[in-house]
Design an enzyme around this catalytic site. Structure first.
Site, PDB file in Angstrom:
ATOM      1  N   ALA A   1       0.868  -1.176   0.000  1.00  0.00           N
ATOM      2  CA  ALA A   1       0.000   0.000   0.000  1.00  0.00           C
ATOM      3  C   ALA A   1       0.907   1.229   0.000  1.00  0.00           C
ATOM      4  O   ALA A   1       2.074   1.161   0.403  1.00  0.00           O
ATOM      5  CB  ALA A   1      -0.893  -0.016   1.235  1.00  0.00           C
TER       6      ALA A   1
ATOM      7  N   GLU B   1       4.378  -5.045   7.486  1.00  0.00           N
ATOM      8  CA  GLU B   1       3.591  -3.990   8.143  1.00  0.00           C
ATOM      9  C   GLU B   1       4.038  -3.701   9.567  1.00  0.00           C
ATOM     10  O   GLU B   1       4.031  -2.554  10.015  1.00  0.00           O
ATOM     11  CB  GLU B   1       2.092  -4.366   8.134  1.00  0.00           C
ATOM     12  CG  GLU B   1       1.442  -4.329   6.767  1.00  0.00           C
ATOM     13  CD  GLU B   1       1.561  -5.622   5.986  1.00  0.00           C
ATOM     14  OE1 GLU B   1       2.332  -6.511   6.421  1.00  0.00           O
ATOM     15  OE2 GLU B   1       0.896  -5.755   4.947  1.00  0.00           O
TER      16      GLU B   1
HETATM   17  N1  COA Z   1       4.563   3.202  -0.704  1.00  0.00           N
HETATM   18  C1  COA Z   1       4.928   4.355  -1.286  1.00  0.00           C
HETATM   19  N2  COA Z   1       6.048   4.512  -2.003  1.00  0.00           N
HETATM   20  C2  COA Z   1       6.827   3.427  -2.163  1.00  0.00           C
HETATM   21  C3  COA Z   1       6.509   2.188  -1.609  1.00  0.00           C
HETATM   22  C4  COA Z   1       5.323   2.096  -0.855  1.00  0.00           C
HETATM   23  N3  COA Z   1       4.907   0.949  -0.312  1.00  0.00           N
HETATM   24  N4  COA Z   1       7.490   1.313  -1.916  1.00  0.00           N
HETATM   25  C5  COA Z   1       8.371   1.987  -2.672  1.00  0.00           C
HETATM   26  N5  COA Z   1       7.982   3.266  -2.820  1.00  0.00           N
HETATM   27  C6  COA Z   1       8.653   4.334  -3.550  1.00  0.00           C
HETATM   28  C7  COA Z   1       9.841   4.906  -2.799  1.00  0.00           C
HETATM   29  O1  COA Z   1       9.428   5.855  -1.840  1.00  0.00           O
HETATM   30  C8  COA Z   1      10.626   5.504  -3.930  1.00  0.00           C
HETATM   31  O2  COA Z   1      10.023   6.718  -4.312  1.00  0.00           O
HETATM   32  P1  COA Z   1      10.932   8.030  -4.593  1.00  0.00           P
HETATM   33  O3  COA Z   1      11.853   7.634  -5.719  1.00  0.00           O
HETATM   34  O4  COA Z   1       9.945   9.095  -4.982  1.00  0.00           O
HETATM   35  O5  COA Z   1      11.683   8.297  -3.325  1.00  0.00           O
HETATM   36  C9  COA Z   1      10.405   4.523  -5.061  1.00  0.00           C
HETATM   37  O6  COA Z   1       9.223   3.817  -4.739  1.00  0.00           O
HETATM   38  C10 COA Z   1      11.531   3.520  -5.225  1.00  0.00           C
HETATM   39  O7  COA Z   1      11.729   2.878  -3.975  1.00  0.00           O
HETATM   40  P2  COA Z   1      13.152   2.823  -3.223  1.00  0.00           P
HETATM   41  O8  COA Z   1      12.886   2.618  -1.766  1.00  0.00           O
HETATM   42  O9  COA Z   1      13.993   4.011  -3.593  1.00  0.00           O
HETATM   43  O10 COA Z   1      13.789   1.504  -3.881  1.00  0.00           O
HETATM   44  P3  COA Z   1      14.837   0.512  -3.205  1.00  0.00           P
HETATM   45  O11 COA Z   1      15.274  -0.406  -4.296  1.00  0.00           O
HETATM   46  O12 COA Z   1      15.888   1.253  -2.461  1.00  0.00           O
HETATM   47  O13 COA Z   1      13.992  -0.311  -2.135  1.00  0.00           O
HETATM   48  C11 COA Z   1      12.089  -1.580  -1.336  1.00  0.00           C
HETATM   49  C12 COA Z   1      12.949  -1.163  -2.556  1.00  0.00           C
HETATM   50  C13 COA Z   1      10.894  -2.349  -1.911  1.00  0.00           C
HETATM   51  C14 COA Z   1      12.914  -2.468  -0.424  1.00  0.00           C
HETATM   52  C15 COA Z   1      11.617  -0.326  -0.587  1.00  0.00           C
HETATM   53  O14 COA Z   1      11.061   0.594  -1.510  1.00  0.00           O
HETATM   54  C16 COA Z   1      10.604  -0.602   0.473  1.00  0.00           C
HETATM   55  O15 COA Z   1      10.942  -1.105   1.534  1.00  0.00           O
HETATM   56  N6  COA Z   1       9.301  -0.232   0.213  1.00  0.00           N
HETATM   57  C17 COA Z   1       8.252  -0.340   1.190  1.00  0.00           C
HETATM   58  C18 COA Z   1       7.785  -1.754   1.361  1.00  0.00           C
HETATM   59  C19 COA Z   1       6.708  -1.858   2.410  1.00  0.00           C
HETATM   60  O16 COA Z   1       6.935  -1.626   3.576  1.00  0.00           O
HETATM   61  N7  COA Z   1       5.510  -2.204   1.958  1.00  0.00           N
HETATM   62  C20 COA Z   1       4.384  -2.408   2.816  1.00  0.00           C
HETATM   63  C21 COA Z   1       3.581  -1.184   2.986  1.00  0.00           C
HETATM   64  S1  COA Z   1       2.223  -1.456   4.088  1.00  0.00           S
END
Ligand code: COA
Length: 280
Positions: free
Chosen positions: A86, A154
């Protein structure tokens, strides 16, 4: 989409138009040879599900249910993620009541997908985290690229799953494994997801969509009403006492005996030829 499908949902392959692409902001819908490929297309945010995307998914599921030229759906993500959860930017602003409302909206949409009378395969091409893992679990089958990653992270954000993860994950992989994933929030690779039964099969990244397409073609070669009732029997029956579920199965068995496709399927077998199913 629930229950026995409308006649209009099920039409033979000869009546399929070739290709169409429908306009959504963050979804791509392509239909080829009765297979819809629905791609979550917000790659700059790793396909994070904001409220607008949930609403589009809802509309796309309805569209797919109503389209006679679609027999089944492959759901995937654009870029390096399936869906990374999300949208945390939106979640960060929520209070208790809009948080609950958001969860209920997402649950309703995912449940509608799960109750589809048309088979839905998740082709998990990359990150399937939080709501992304929950979306994959709401699909009927999951194929994964070997680079895919799964988690319910989460608890790391101070929340729990909101789109069904606390319920579908234990049903799929068992209580102990589910709780380990839910309580640690740890990310697992595709091989581990396969080992614990979260995904049906693993594929090199470039082979993922061909494998999903081949599986869907294999399914769609079979009788559409029989497919729809198998989906319903598993969905409804698993939450029933066994004796009631067996009656449901027997009712379906009897119902299908009135279908033209049963007569065709058995006649084709006896005549040593392939069946020509009409979905009635
Ligand atoms: N919600 C909103 N934005 C998200 C997102 C999420 N769940 N997951 C990734 N993004 C966005 C990042 O903020 C980033 O945006 P930006 O470039 O404007 O800063 C973009 O997607 C790329 O993500 P980034 O974190 O830079 O890539 P990464 O390769 O370093 O890391 C993940 C990848 C998947 C490990 C990391 O993005 C992450 O942990 N995301 C959240 C996962 C999560 O907790 N999901 C459950 C939500 S309830």
């Amino acid at each position: 989409m629930r229950g026995v499908p409308q006649q209009a949902e099920l039409r033979p392959p000869s009546q399929s138009p070739s290709r169409r692409v429908m306009p959504y902001d963050a979804l791509l819908l392509d239909v080829t040879d009765r297979i819809a490929t629905l791609t979550v297309n917000r790659p700059d945010k790793l396909n994070a599900l904001n409220d607008a995307l949930i609403a589009e998914l809802d509309a796309a599921i309805d569209e797919i249910a109503g389209r006679e030229d679609i027999g089944g759906v492959i759901l995937t993500g654009a870029g390096r993620a399936f869906v990374a959860g999300a949208d945390i930017a939106e979640l960060s602003a929520q209070g208790p009541f809009d948080g609950k409302a958001r969860a209920l909206r997402g649950q309703t949409v995912f449940r509608k997908l799960e109750r589809s009378s048309k088979p839905v395969i998740a082709a998990v091409n990359g990150f399937a985290l939080g709501g992304g893992c929950e979306l994959a679990m709401a699909c009927h089958m999951r194929l994964a690229a070997d680079v895919a990653k799964f988690a319910q992270p989460e608890v790391k954000l101070g929340i729990g799953p909101g789109y069904g993860g606390s319920q579908r994950l234990p049903r799929l992989v068992g209580r102990g494994r589910a709780l380990q994933l839910l309580l640690t929030g740890e990310m697992i690779d595709a091989a581990e997801a396969y080992r614990i039964g979260l995904v049906n099969s693993l594929h090199p990244k470039d082979d993922l969509m061909p494998a999903a397409t081949a599986l869907m073609r294999q399914i769609l070669a079979n009788a559409p009403l029989a497919i729809a009732l198998c989906l319903e029997a598993v969905d409804r029956g698993l939450d029933m006492p066994l004796d009631e579920a067996l009656v449901l199965e027997a009712n379906h068995f009897g119902l299908l005996a009135s279908s033209a496709d049963m007569a065709e399927g058995m006649q084709a077998f006896l005549e040593k030829r392939g069946p020509r199913f009409a979905g009635r």
